[in-house]
Design an enzyme around this catalytic site. Structure first.
Site, PDB file in Angstrom:
ATOM      1  N   ASN A   1       5.552  -8.049  -1.515  1.00  0.00           N
ATOM      2  CA  ASN A   1       5.781  -6.801  -2.235  1.00  0.00           C
ATOM      3  C   ASN A   1       7.259  -6.443  -2.189  1.00  0.00           C
ATOM      4  O   ASN A   1       8.034  -7.080  -1.478  1.00  0.00           O
ATOM      5  CB  ASN A   1       4.985  -5.663  -1.580  1.00  0.00           C
ATOM      6  CG  ASN A   1       3.512  -5.653  -2.007  1.00  0.00           C
ATOM      7  OD1 ASN A   1       3.152  -6.194  -3.038  1.00  0.00           O
ATOM      8  ND2 ASN A   1       2.676  -5.028  -1.193  1.00  0.00           N
TER       9      ASN A   1
ATOM     10  N   HIS B   1      -2.799  -5.083  -8.984  1.00  0.00           N
ATOM     11  CA  HIS B   1      -1.665  -5.842  -9.547  1.00  0.00           C
ATOM     12  C   HIS B   1      -1.974  -6.344 -10.963  1.00  0.00           C
ATOM     13  O   HIS B   1      -1.565  -7.437 -11.350  1.00  0.00           O
ATOM     14  CB  HIS B   1      -1.296  -7.038  -8.659  1.00  0.00           C
ATOM     15  CG  HIS B   1      -0.815  -6.662  -7.296  1.00  0.00           C
ATOM     16  ND1 HIS B   1       0.521  -6.517  -6.995  1.00  0.00           N
ATOM     17  CD2 HIS B   1      -1.488  -6.394  -6.153  1.00  0.00           C
ATOM     18  CE1 HIS B   1       0.653  -6.195  -5.711  1.00  0.00           C
ATOM     19  NE2 HIS B   1      -0.560  -6.099  -5.178  1.00  0.00           N
TER      20      HIS B   1
ATOM     21  N   HIS C   1      -2.146 -17.026  -3.746  1.00  0.00           N
ATOM     22  CA  HIS C   1      -3.012 -16.973  -2.572  1.00  0.00           C
ATOM     23  C   HIS C   1      -2.154 -17.142  -1.318  1.00  0.00           C
ATOM     24  O   HIS C   1      -1.501 -18.181  -1.168  1.00  0.00           O
ATOM     25  CB  HIS C   1      -4.039 -18.104  -2.668  1.00  0.00           C
ATOM     26  CG  HIS C   1      -5.140 -18.022  -1.656  1.00  0.00           C
ATOM     27  ND1 HIS C   1      -4.955 -17.501  -0.395  1.00  0.00           N
ATOM     28  CD2 HIS C   1      -6.439 -18.393  -1.721  1.00  0.00           C
ATOM     29  CE1 HIS C   1      -6.099 -17.555   0.265  1.00  0.00           C
ATOM     30  NE2 HIS C   1      -7.011 -18.082  -0.515  1.00  0.00           N
TER      31      HIS C   1
ATOM     32  N   TYR D   1      -8.355 -13.701  -1.864  1.00  0.00           N
ATOM     33  CA  TYR D   1      -7.683 -14.225  -3.064  1.00  0.00           C
ATOM     34  C   TYR D   1      -8.484 -15.324  -3.760  1.00  0.00           C
ATOM     35  O   TYR D   1      -8.536 -15.374  -4.988  1.00  0.00           O
ATOM     36  CB  TYR D   1      -6.250 -14.672  -2.724  1.00  0.00           C
ATOM     37  CG  TYR D   1      -5.342 -13.497  -2.451  1.00  0.00           C
ATOM     38  CD1 TYR D   1      -5.495 -12.736  -1.294  1.00  0.00           C
ATOM     39  CD2 TYR D   1      -4.361 -13.107  -3.346  1.00  0.00           C
ATOM     40  CE1 TYR D   1      -4.697 -11.638  -1.037  1.00  0.00           C
ATOM     41  CE2 TYR D   1      -3.546 -12.010  -3.097  1.00  0.00           C
ATOM     42  CZ  TYR D   1      -3.725 -11.284  -1.945  1.00  0.00           C
ATOM     43  OH  TYR D   1      -2.930 -10.195  -1.708  1.00  0.00           O
TER      44      TYR D   1
HETATM   45 FE1  HDD Z   1      -2.988  -8.450  -2.380  1.00  0.00          FE
HETATM   46  C1  HDD Z   1      -3.113  -9.508  -5.591  1.00  0.00           C
HETATM   47  C2  HDD Z   1       0.461  -8.578  -2.481  1.00  0.00           C
HETATM   48  C3  HDD Z   1      -2.829  -7.034   0.756  1.00  0.00           C
HETATM   49  C4  HDD Z   1      -6.326  -8.586  -2.168  1.00  0.00           C
HETATM   50  N1  HDD Z   1      -1.609  -8.939  -3.759  1.00  0.00           N
HETATM   51  C5  HDD Z   1      -1.856  -9.350  -5.030  1.00  0.00           C
HETATM   52  C6  HDD Z   1      -0.631  -9.609  -5.716  1.00  0.00           C
HETATM   53  C7  HDD Z   1       0.379  -9.345  -4.841  1.00  0.00           C
HETATM   54  C8  HDD Z   1      -0.237  -8.928  -3.612  1.00  0.00           C
HETATM   55  C9  HDD Z   1       1.863  -9.473  -5.110  1.00  0.00           C
HETATM   56  C10 HDD Z   1      -0.502 -10.041  -7.168  1.00  0.00           C
HETATM   57  C11 HDD Z   1      -0.400 -11.513  -7.292  1.00  0.00           C
HETATM   58  C12 HDD Z   1      -0.208 -11.887  -8.739  1.00  0.00           C
HETATM   59  O1  HDD Z   1       0.865 -11.584  -9.286  1.00  0.00           O
HETATM   60  O2  HDD Z   1      -1.128 -12.461  -9.310  1.00  0.00           O
HETATM   61  N2  HDD Z   1      -1.478  -7.844  -1.142  1.00  0.00           N
HETATM   62  C13 HDD Z   1      -0.142  -8.086  -1.323  1.00  0.00           C
HETATM   63  C14 HDD Z   1       0.565  -7.738  -0.115  1.00  0.00           C
HETATM   64  C15 HDD Z   1      -0.356  -7.296   0.782  1.00  0.00           C
HETATM   65  C16 HDD Z   1      -1.651  -7.371   0.146  1.00  0.00           C
HETATM   66  C17 HDD Z   1       2.065  -7.874   0.070  1.00  0.00           C
HETATM   67  C18 HDD Z   1      -0.161  -6.822   2.200  1.00  0.00           C
HETATM   68  C19 HDD Z   1       0.848  -7.127   2.930  1.00  0.00           C
HETATM   69  N3  HDD Z   1      -4.316  -7.867  -0.981  1.00  0.00           N
HETATM   70  C20 HDD Z   1      -4.057  -7.352   0.267  1.00  0.00           C
HETATM   71  C21 HDD Z   1      -5.294  -7.222   1.000  1.00  0.00           C
HETATM   72  C22 HDD Z   1      -6.293  -7.674   0.191  1.00  0.00           C
HETATM   73  C23 HDD Z   1      -5.662  -8.076  -1.058  1.00  0.00           C
HETATM   74  C24 HDD Z   1      -5.405  -6.692   2.421  1.00  0.00           C
HETATM   75  C25 HDD Z   1      -7.776  -7.778   0.418  1.00  0.00           C
HETATM   76  C26 HDD Z   1      -8.366  -7.749   1.550  1.00  0.00           C
HETATM   77  N4  HDD Z   1      -4.459  -8.889  -3.693  1.00  0.00           N
HETATM   78  C27 HDD Z   1      -5.768  -8.925  -3.357  1.00  0.00           C
HETATM   79  C28 HDD Z   1      -6.646  -9.461  -4.469  1.00  0.00           C
HETATM   80  C29 HDD Z   1      -5.591  -9.780  -5.573  1.00  0.00           C
HETATM   81  C30 HDD Z   1      -4.293  -9.344  -4.944  1.00  0.00           C
HETATM   82  C31 HDD Z   1      -7.787  -8.625  -4.835  1.00  0.00           C
HETATM   83  C32 HDD Z   1      -5.859  -9.199  -6.955  1.00  0.00           C
HETATM   84  C33 HDD Z   1      -5.572 -10.277  -7.936  1.00  0.00           C
HETATM   85  C34 HDD Z   1      -5.410 -11.467  -7.129  1.00  0.00           C
HETATM   86  O3  HDD Z   1      -5.533 -11.162  -5.810  1.00  0.00           O
HETATM   87  O4  HDD Z   1      -5.206 -12.595  -7.535  1.00  0.00           O
HETATM   88  O5  HDD Z   1      -7.307 -10.594  -4.059  1.00  0.00           O
END
Ligand code: HDD
Length: 721
Positions: A149, A76, A340, A363
């Site tokens: 999403n 993202h 988060h 997160y």
């Molecule tokens: Fe995630 C970012 C949505 C599963 C780990 N995720 C992130 C963002 C969105 C989502 C919208 C961007 C937030 C922003 O604008 O800063 N993610 C989802 C959805 C998921 C999902 C809808 C499943 C239903 N994500 C998911 C899993 C993991 C992560 C299973 C890890 C085990 N996601 C992350 C992250 C991020 C992230 C690596 C990257 C940047 C952040 O968190 O702040 O932690």
């Protein structure tokens, strides 16, 4: 202040800044507040001499610059954000005690960030991808983040697989290719071995993955959450965002071209519409399932690869989000915002969805790297409006100056503060779900029905939507070099729909394999039948869910749609002005597009401002095109390859085209000179009409644009070859 006036002021202040003073009378300083006398010349040993190490002004400036970049989000990374507010329509006290869902007169501030997932910060907006839809509610009980999403399901059922999924989708590690794309071997290798991804992959291959605008896409919380009311009663809830402008997408060939013409297409669109006062709006929807109904579905509510069809559990629209303010600084706000799924408020709680549970760790952990330490909650965009009092102290970049000697609990020296809060004054208490289980690595039997909802999704699509899905698979798998991966993938699609698999296979020039080629699942509970824990065939009659098709989403009018008016010197200025007036009154944004910039002179001598020259724009950046008459104008356009390309692209992408007077001649290649009035069955979305006044053409044009695209045109040209 008008935009023009603001620009003039900016220029004036830039002139002043050259002399070290801006228009508000402030002096340029170092980070220590020292006024700078000369910021344009480094300190040298003579005008032709070497620069001196003592030039602390230059050193500070360059050091700060060297450290301007922070690690981008691992997923993202590319996004756009905006401020706004959320308001509930009526109290939801029956379902939840969440404070921001009680009072219809309360406007809760929000910050929303939309993003693509796979691409780097510098990639293109129109990559085929899921869009992140994250909303931070600054409630009086603390921040609540709904991190969703634009698709209601996910690729995997368990967070432990997330690093594998992301490694597979990101550019391949040996050559860092391709950027922001799923069309490559590692992605499809992983997917072809991951039958639980099948449902999500159909969404990704649909046009939902290439939205027309961030303002025209749905949002979903994906997981099943809990609502808890003041009596402690829990119900399951799924969250939805429904855009008031309808749900619309572009087509793939258009997306490819937009990525070149304007890689910031969606970010610009969001920014401009807010600047223009066309505030994007979404209704907040909930699907409620009573606790006692948890097991009545043929899928598991804890499985994030499944949705609850809206026909089974209707979506109740309980409030509205309006985004009405752009960030003042992209980095400070959009880049530094930290979401988060574990930022909760009383009245909302988790379920045991294994994907959600794993996210709760990820997160915070990622912000430690990205934002430099545990104090990211103090960055202005992340600050809670509810007071923050705890014994967490120090760490990198601590902003708060905590006073006093007490930083522990319990204490008497600090009067026992900060105190724990009872539940009846918004103290958060986790839902006391009963747990009586054995530790195990595995998942419930219903999680293994990977194909029924994929079939439901495919069955529910209109013919043009199905066609686009087939073409997307043909494109993506066509880029895959390993034949075995394509075969496995087509074998998987055969579980969803035989004709889908056949059509994709035909495009790839391969046969549909006779059976599914998957490794055996060995995570089977000790006392269970292993057969029950393997991918199950799709259920016999999955039916349809009309809510899953974009063609079932009504769009209201043409508000904020972008309409090109193709013109050159000698244009019929009366027709142009009348059309522009009618379209503007309907809320559309009209732009005059001409072979060159500057001013045009109409047939009657009126001067008309050109908004874009043909060289700087393209049909793909617009929703519709109008070609007014005027012999000279039309003759000029007829000689311009870019103008003809503009019209043919609009035709190819099924957009509405209107022409009046001589302008009709430029559309005749598509109507074969037969359609006098155009539109209707034979020429869907083409509004001509010597028999209609310009006002009537405008009225029909507006009606046709509000249908977004005229897909019959595409299906017709498919049929004819
Ligand atoms: Fe995630 C970012 C949505 C599963 C780990 N995720 C992130 C963002 C969105 C989502 C919208 C961007 C937030 C922003 O604008 O800063 N993610 C989802 C959805 C998921 C999902 C809808 C499943 C239903 N994500 C998911 C899993 C993991 C992560 C299973 C890890 C085990 N996601 C992350 C992250 C991020 C992230 C690596 C990257 C940047 C952040 O968190 O702040 O932690």
């Amino acid at each position: 202040m008008s935009k023009k006036k603001k620009q003039d002021d900016d220029v004036k202040s830039a002139d002043l800044a050259r002399f070290g003073q801006d228009s508000t009378g402030q002096y340029l300083t170092t980070d220590q507040g020292l006024r700078i006398n000369d910021d344009q010349n480094s300190l040298k040993a003579g005008v032709r001499g070497s620069t001196l190490l003592e030039d602390f002004i230059q050193l500070e400036k360059i050091t700060h610059f060297d450290h301007e970049r922070i690690p981008e989000r691992v997923v993202h990374a590319r996004g756009a954000g905006a401020h706004g507010y959320f308001q509930v329509y009526e109290s939801q006290a029956r379902l939840t005690k969440a404070g921001f869902l009680q009072d219809p007169s309360l406007k809760t501030p929000v910050f929303a960030r939309f993003s693509t997932v796979a691409g780097s910060r510098g990639s293109s907006d129109l990559a085929r991808d899921v869009r992140g839809f994250a909303v931070k509610f600054y409630t009086k009980e603390g921040n609540y983040d709904l991190v969703g999403n634009n698709m209601p399901v996910f690729f995997i059922q368990d967070a432990v697989k997330f690093p594998d999924l992301i490694h597979a989708v990101k550019p391949e590690p040996h050559h860092e290719i391709p950027q922001a794309a799923t069309a490559h071997d590692t992605f499809w290798d992983f997917i072809s071995l991951m039958p639980e991804s099948t449902h999500m992959v159909l969404w990704i291959m649909s046009d939902r993955a290439i939205p027309r605008s961030l303002r025209m896409m749905e949002g979903f919380g994906v997981h099943t959450f809990r609502f808890i009311n003041a009596e402690g009663k829990s119900r399951f809830v799924k969250f939805h965002w429904k855009p008031l402008l309808g749900v619309h997408s572009v087509v793939w060939s258009e997306a490819l071209e937009i990525s070149g013409k304007d890689p910031d297409f969606q970010r610009r669109d969001l920014w401009e519409s807010i600047e223009n006062g066309d505030f994007p709006e979404w209704e907040f929807g909930i699907q409620i399932v009573e606790e006692e109904d948890e097991n009545k579905f043929d899928f598991d509510l804890l499985d994030p690869t499944k949705l609850i069809p809206e026909e089974l559990v209707p979506v109740q629209r309980i409030g509205k989000m309006v985004l009405n303010r752009n960030p003042q600084n992209y980095f400070a706000e959009t880049e530094q915002v930290a979401f988060h799924p574990g930022h909760l408020v009383p009245g909302i709680d988790f379920t045991n969805d294994p994907l959600l549970q794993g996210r709760l760790f990820s997160y915070t952990d990622t912000q430690l790297t990205r934002l430099g330490g545990p104090n990211f909650h103090e960055i202005p965009i992340n600050r809670s409006v509810a007071p923050v009092n705890n014994n967490q102290r120090e760490g990198h970049m601590r902003q708060t100056i905590n006073t006093g000697r007490v930083s522990y609990s319990p204490n008497t020296l600090g009067g026992g503060c900060p105190m724990q809060a009872a539940a009846d004054i918004s103290g958060f208490v986790s839902y006391p779900e009963k747990i009586d289980a054995q530790k195990v690595r595995g998942k419930s039997e219903k999680f293994f029905d990977h194909f029924s909802q994929a079939s439901l999704f495919f069955n529910s699509q209109a013919d043009w939507e199905q066609e686009h899905i087939v073409k997307a698979f043909q494109f993506e798998l066509g880029k895959v070099e390993a034949p075995s991966v394509c075969e496995r993938m087509v074998g998987m699609l055969a579980q969803v729909d035989k004709t889908l698999a056949g059509r994709v296979a035909a495009g790839l020039g391969i046969a549909v394999p006779a059976k599914l080629q998957l490794p055996l699942n060995r995570s089977v509970p000790a006392d269970a039948n292993p057969e029950d824990y393997q991918p199950k065939p799709a259920r016999k009659s999955v039916g349809t869910s009309p809510a899953l098709s974009m063609s079932s989403k009504p769009s209201e009018g043409i508000r904020t749609r972008k309409i090109a008016i193709l013109a050159a010197d000698g244009v019929d200025e009366t027709a142009l002005a009348a059309m522009k007036k009618a379209l503007t009154a309907a809320g559309a944004n009209c732009r005059v597009v001409a072979p060159r910039g500057g001013m045009l002179r109409g047939a009657g001598g009126t001067e008309i401002k050109v908004d874009h020259s043909l060289a700087t724009t393209g049909s793909v950046l617009f929703d519709a095109v109008y070609i007014p008459g005027g012999t000279r104008s039309v003759a000029t356009l007829g000689r311009e390859a870019d103008a003809l390309h503009f019209i043919s692209q609009a035709y190819k992408h099924c957009k509405t085209i209107a022409a009046s007077g001589e302008g009709r001649g430029l559309v005749s290649p598509f109507t074969g000179n037969q359609g006098r009035n155009g539109d209707g069955e034979q020429f869907p979305g083409i509004i001509l009409g010597p028999d209609r006044s310009i006002e009537k053409i405008a009225e029909d044009f507006i009606g046709a644009i509000s249908r977004h695209r005229h897909w019959k045109r595409e299906m017709k040209s498919e049929a004819s070859g």
